[in-house]
Design an enzyme around this catalytic site. Structure first.
Site, PDB file in Angstrom:
ATOM      1  N   LEU A  49      -2.822   0.747   1.672  1.00  0.00           N
ATOM      2  CA  LEU A  49      -2.107   1.603   2.634  1.00  0.00           C
ATOM      3  C   LEU A  49      -1.022   0.854   3.401  1.00  0.00           C
ATOM      4  O   LEU A  49      -1.115  -0.343   3.630  1.00  0.00           O
ATOM      5  CB  LEU A  49      -3.108   2.206   3.630  1.00  0.00           C
ATOM      6  CG  LEU A  49      -4.219   3.063   3.016  1.00  0.00           C
ATOM      7  CD1 LEU A  49      -5.095   3.661   4.126  1.00  0.00           C
ATOM      8  CD2 LEU A  49      -3.679   4.172   2.126  1.00  0.00           C
ATOM      9  N   HIS A  53       1.810   5.881   4.368  1.00  0.00           N
ATOM     10  CA  HIS A  53       0.563   6.647   4.289  1.00  0.00           C
ATOM     11  C   HIS A  53       0.120   7.079   5.693  1.00  0.00           C
ATOM     12  O   HIS A  53      -0.312   8.216   5.905  1.00  0.00           O
ATOM     13  CB  HIS A  53      -0.562   5.803   3.679  1.00  0.00           C
ATOM     14  CG  HIS A  53      -0.323   5.370   2.262  1.00  0.00           C
ATOM     15  ND1 HIS A  53      -0.069   4.063   1.912  1.00  0.00           N
ATOM     16  CD2 HIS A  53      -0.318   6.063   1.097  1.00  0.00           C
ATOM     17  CE1 HIS A  53       0.084   3.968   0.601  1.00  0.00           C
ATOM     18  NE2 HIS A  53      -0.063   5.168   0.081  1.00  0.00           N
ATOM     19  N   ASP A 175       7.398  10.600  -3.451  1.00  0.00           N
ATOM     20  CA  ASP A 175       7.104  10.998  -4.837  1.00  0.00           C
ATOM     21  C   ASP A 175       7.554  12.449  -4.999  1.00  0.00           C
ATOM     22  O   ASP A 175       6.724  13.358  -5.117  1.00  0.00           O
ATOM     23  CB  ASP A 175       5.607  10.847  -5.100  1.00  0.00           C
ATOM     24  CG  ASP A 175       5.147   9.414  -4.928  1.00  0.00           C
ATOM     25  OD1 ASP A 175       5.225   8.648  -5.893  1.00  0.00           O
ATOM     26  OD2 ASP A 175       4.745   9.048  -3.810  1.00  0.00           O
ATOM     27  N   GLN A 178       6.478  14.464  -8.029  1.00  0.00           N
ATOM     28  CA  GLN A 178       5.039  14.746  -7.895  1.00  0.00           C
ATOM     29  C   GLN A 178       4.823  15.928  -6.943  1.00  0.00           C
ATOM     30  O   GLN A 178       3.995  16.809  -7.205  1.00  0.00           O
ATOM     31  CB  GLN A 178       4.340  13.498  -7.360  1.00  0.00           C
ATOM     32  CG  GLN A 178       2.927  13.723  -6.876  1.00  0.00           C
ATOM     33  CD  GLN A 178       2.245  12.417  -6.504  1.00  0.00           C
ATOM     34  OE1 GLN A 178       1.954  11.610  -7.361  1.00  0.00           O
ATOM     35  NE2 GLN A 178       1.996  12.203  -5.226  1.00  0.00           N
ATOM     36  N   SER A 211       3.081   0.777  -2.062  1.00  0.00           N
ATOM     37  CA  SER A 211       1.976  -0.159  -2.278  1.00  0.00           C
ATOM     38  C   SER A 211       2.389  -1.254  -3.254  1.00  0.00           C
ATOM     39  O   SER A 211       1.816  -2.340  -3.264  1.00  0.00           O
ATOM     40  CB  SER A 211       0.762   0.587  -2.842  1.00  0.00           C
ATOM     41  OG  SER A 211       0.452   1.674  -2.011  1.00  0.00           O
TER      42      SER A 211
HETATM   43  P1  AMP Z   1      -0.029   6.781  -3.203  1.00  0.00           P
HETATM   44  O1  AMP Z   1      -1.104   6.016  -2.528  1.00  0.00           O
HETATM   45  O2  AMP Z   1       1.118   5.939  -3.660  1.00  0.00           O
HETATM   46  O3  AMP Z   1      -0.558   7.719  -4.252  1.00  0.00           O
HETATM   47  O4  AMP Z   1       0.617   7.721  -2.087  1.00  0.00           O
HETATM   48  C1  AMP Z   1      -0.171   8.628  -1.353  1.00  0.00           C
HETATM   49  C2  AMP Z   1       0.752   9.553  -0.596  1.00  0.00           C
HETATM   50  O5  AMP Z   1       1.566   8.807   0.308  1.00  0.00           O
HETATM   51  C3  AMP Z   1       1.714  10.323  -1.527  1.00  0.00           C
HETATM   52  O6  AMP Z   1       1.812  11.669  -1.075  1.00  0.00           O
HETATM   53  C4  AMP Z   1       3.017   9.574  -1.346  1.00  0.00           C
HETATM   54  O7  AMP Z   1       4.165  10.366  -1.597  1.00  0.00           O
HETATM   55  C5  AMP Z   1       2.924   9.158   0.113  1.00  0.00           C
HETATM   56  N1  AMP Z   1       3.798   8.005   0.373  1.00  0.00           N
HETATM   57  C6  AMP Z   1       3.868   6.860  -0.361  1.00  0.00           C
HETATM   58  N2  AMP Z   1       4.822   6.050   0.140  1.00  0.00           N
HETATM   59  C7  AMP Z   1       5.369   6.701   1.200  1.00  0.00           C
HETATM   60  C8  AMP Z   1       6.414   6.396   2.129  1.00  0.00           C
HETATM   61  N3  AMP Z   1       7.092   5.255   2.066  1.00  0.00           N
HETATM   62  N4  AMP Z   1       6.700   7.295   3.092  1.00  0.00           N
HETATM   63  C9  AMP Z   1       6.018   8.473   3.165  1.00  0.00           C
HETATM   64  N5  AMP Z   1       5.026   8.826   2.319  1.00  0.00           N
HETATM   65  C10 AMP Z   1       4.714   7.955   1.355  1.00  0.00           C
END
Ligand code: AMP
Length: 305
Positions: A49, A53, A175, A178, A211
């Site tokens: 995280l 997140h 994303d 997505q 991440s």
């Molecule tokens: P992940 O752990 O990469 O699957 O991301 C989980 C959620 O966090 C997804 O909805 C991503 O789009 C969101 N997320 C990832 N990076 C960011 C960021 N830099 N800013 C805002 N939301 C993010």
């Protein structure tokens, strides 16, 4: 799955965050909350995280009585085994971050809990090789570079939504493809769940938080700022320069740093990701890119209009 240490659980306990590994335990807790009419917000993640997140958690907390965050590195969305193996796992730090953000519930299932062999997966229910028909949206951009990726994303989200049954789901614009895929899936399978898109949180130099950033070498990390710089400059230059020329410029600009290799950079209709040839072809336009630094692939996007 790595065991959570005593310290991790202690932090969660002191900050009164529930950690559930079993679906039954999570559902028992949530059904009590539902009975007292509490709204449930859900933030699914794959862990490692960062502040991006946490911004989703904060938004969910501000709009719901209960915020559930899940951490599950979903194997079915990785088309590259090596990427899955190397995906960062920092569960203790994650628990500390969630607890400091006053997250209410962490759902931390293992693979068997999400995909028990007794539950037939969607495409095992006689629906052919692929379960979800996204009308080709899953085959372009990210889907072209990562075949099967969005089928895996849809599969795990369908499962997680079925388990958590939140009032609202929070996803990041980071994303964006997505987000559109999940939106389509939810219109069919979970029309009663509200979907909210949260803005991209960036490092001080503009790099979108991810991440995967921690896997970049020092020089790659410094050079990676070129991605967001280029996207924001594209936004500034739009309308003055033709769309075709701006794309050519963007590829050259990103690849002017020695460690970057552009996978794709596209300017598309933000409603459906269909390509456009000029700036007047769509009301909402978005520029999306994926750039490789060695084996690390970073994505980012910016709304042009
Ligand atoms: P992940 O752990 O990469 O699957 O991301 C989980 C959620 O966090 C997804 O909805 C991503 O789009 C969101 N997320 C990832 N990076 C960011 C960021 N830099 N800013 C805002 N939301 C993010």
């Amino acid at each position: 799955m790595k065991k959570i240490s005593y310290k991790g659980l202690l932090v969660a306990y002191l900050c009164t965050m529930f950690v559930f590994k079993k679906i039954n335990d999570l559902q028992n807790y949530l059904s009590t909350q539902r009975k007292s009419e509490k709204k449930i917000g859900f933030v699914p993640t794959m862990g490692a995280l960062h502040q991006g997140h946490i911004s989703l958690i904060e938004k969910a907390k501000s709009e719901n009585a209960v915020c559930v965050c899940s951490i599950f590195v979903n194997p079915t969305q990785f088309n590259n085994k090596e990427d899955l193996k190397k995906y960062p796992r920092t569960i203790e730090k994650d628990i500390e971050m969630l607890a400091s953000a006053r997250n209410d519930v962490l759902f931390l299932p293992d693979e068997k809990e999400i995909y028990p062999s007794t539950t037939p997966l969607r495409w095992e229910r006689g629906l052919g090789g692929e379960a979800f028909d996204f009308g080709g949206l899953d085959k372009i951009l990210e889907g072209k570079s990562r075949p099967g990726h969005f089928q895996g994303v849809a599969q795990v989200l369908e499962r997680l939504l079925d388990i958590v049954r939140p009032h609202t789901l929070y996803l990041g614009q980071k994303d964006y493809q997505q987000f559109l895929i999940v939106k389509k899936m939810m219109e069919i399978f979970s029309p009663n769940i509200q979907l909210i898109m949260c803005p991209i949180i960036r490092e001080a130099d503009g790099l979108a938080m991810s991440s995967r950033n921690i896997r970049l070498l020092e020089t790659e990390r410094k050079e990676a700022v070129i991605i967001s710089q280029t996207l924001f400059e594209m936004k500034e230059k739009s309308k003055q320069i033709s769309l075709g020329n701006i794309k050519k410029w963007a590829v050259q600009n990103i690849q002017s740093v020695s460690s970057a290799k552009v996978d794709y950079i596209e300017i598309v209709n933000a409603e459906n990701l269909e390509p456009i040839e000029n700036w007047n072809e769509a009301k909402k336009i978005i520029a999306l890119t994926a750039v490789k630094f060695g084996t690390i692939r970073l994505i980012d996007n910016v709304f042009i209009s």
